[in-house]
Motif scaffolding. Sequence first.
Motif, PDB file in Angstrom:
ATOM      1  N   ALA A 138       0.817  -1.218   0.000  1.00  0.00           N
ATOM      2  CA  ALA A 138       0.000   0.000   0.000  1.00  0.00           C
ATOM      3  C   ALA A 138       0.852   1.270   0.000  1.00  0.00           C
ATOM      4  CB  ALA A 138      -0.958   0.004   1.183  1.00  0.00           C
ATOM      5  N   ASP A 139       1.886   1.318   0.828  1.00  0.00           N
ATOM      6  CA  ASP A 139       2.727   2.516   0.899  1.00  0.00           C
ATOM      7  C   ASP A 139       3.472   2.739  -0.407  1.00  0.00           C
ATOM      8  OD1 ASP A 139       1.927   3.129   3.460  1.00  0.00           O
ATOM      9  OD2 ASP A 139       3.645   2.162   4.427  1.00  0.00           O
ATOM     10  N   ALA A 169       0.972   3.924  -3.015  1.00  0.00           N
ATOM     11  CA  ALA A 169       0.584   5.310  -2.761  1.00  0.00           C
ATOM     12  C   ALA A 169       1.681   6.277  -3.197  1.00  0.00           C
ATOM     13  CB  ALA A 169       0.269   5.509  -1.283  1.00  0.00           C
ATOM     14  N   LYS A 226      -4.284   8.456   1.770  1.00  0.00           N
ATOM     15  CA  LYS A 226      -4.067   7.137   2.361  1.00  0.00           C
ATOM     16  C   LYS A 226      -4.528   7.159   3.819  1.00  0.00           C
ATOM     17  CE  LYS A 226       0.791   7.560   3.844  1.00  0.00           C
ATOM     18  NZ  LYS A 226       2.127   6.935   3.751  1.00  0.00           N
ATOM     19  N   ASN A 227      -4.607   5.991   4.412  1.00  0.00           N
ATOM     20  CA  ASN A 227      -5.104   5.839   5.786  1.00  0.00           C
ATOM     21  C   ASN A 227      -6.527   6.362   5.922  1.00  0.00           C
ATOM     22  OD1 ASN A 227      -2.511   4.867   6.561  1.00  0.00           O
ATOM     23  ND2 ASN A 227      -1.792   6.965   6.870  1.00  0.00           N
ATOM     24  N   ILE A 277      -7.230   5.651  -0.701  1.00  0.00           N
ATOM     25  CA  ILE A 277      -6.657   4.309  -0.603  1.00  0.00           C
ATOM     26  C   ILE A 277      -6.998   3.681   0.744  1.00  0.00           C
ATOM     27  CG2 ILE A 277      -4.516   2.971  -0.575  1.00  0.00           C
ATOM     28  CD1 ILE A 277      -3.272   5.086  -2.364  1.00  0.00           C
ATOM     29  N   THR A 288      -6.716  -0.421   2.733  1.00  0.00           N
ATOM     30  CA  THR A 288      -5.921  -1.638   2.606  1.00  0.00           C
ATOM     31  C   THR A 288      -6.724  -2.888   2.973  1.00  0.00           C
ATOM     32  OG1 THR A 288      -5.077  -1.477   4.883  1.00  0.00           O
ATOM     33  CG2 THR A 288      -3.820  -0.365   3.152  1.00  0.00           C
TER      34      THR A 288
END
Length: 271
Positions: A87-88, A91, A159-160, A179, A181
């Motif tokens: 994911a990181d 992103a 994200k998060n 995003i 996860t």
Amino acid sequence: MTGPLIKDDRLRKISFTGSTPVGQALIREAADKVLRTSMELGGNAPFVVFEDADLDKAVEGAIAAKMRNMGEACTAANRFIVHESIADAFAEKFAAKIGSLTTARGTEPESKVGPLIDGKARDGVHALVTEAVEGGATAVTGGAAVDGPGYFYKPTVLKNVAADARILQEEIFGPVAPIITFSTEDDAVRLANNTEYGLVAYVFTKDLNRGLRISERLETGMLGLNAGVISNAAAPFGGVKQSGLGREGGSEGIEEYLYTQYVGIADPYAD
């Protein structure tokens, strides 16, 4: 909403492309005269990236699926569901790519991202982003409007994002990519199907068996497997759930305007 067209006895079918609330109203009107309908309505497309996906190809597909018409498309990817192990990295690569797109009027040679349709649309997009950030999300890139003239919004990657964020439930219709996860295949399917809409989904994986297996579990009318653009005039276009009913394109689209008539003929020379 009833008008002369729907009341006209010559009318046999209604085909509509637009928002789900208007489509629902047209279906109610059509019921009074038992009209056939084709409805291509709203979307909330999931873009699922598994841990074995080619990351560069997934990012290219994400750009294509998200940025078509600045995200103002029913087929635009709306929720990016990425395996937690990548994911990181996804992103970061996605934000670098989308953040490099120049926002400017179409008359400017460097323009890659044009304006949204009006101020209300831009304000609505920003409200979704603001709520997501206030709920704990981080803007990896973008997250703000751009001075006009025109109603511009910076291409944005978040994200998060909280699981209950409004931005995951509503059609964004703008250049914003939230995003979230997942850890297992079942998680990915659950998150992808967690919407009232079901127009299109995108899945990136090197495992073709997994891709086909996932396609049977996703509640969508169309699927892009390792592809960010799938519209094709020769293919049936349409969704399920509150994304509509019926199909445009392909032989299925022609069938929408035909009906079946059975004729039983007796042999006139039979005894």
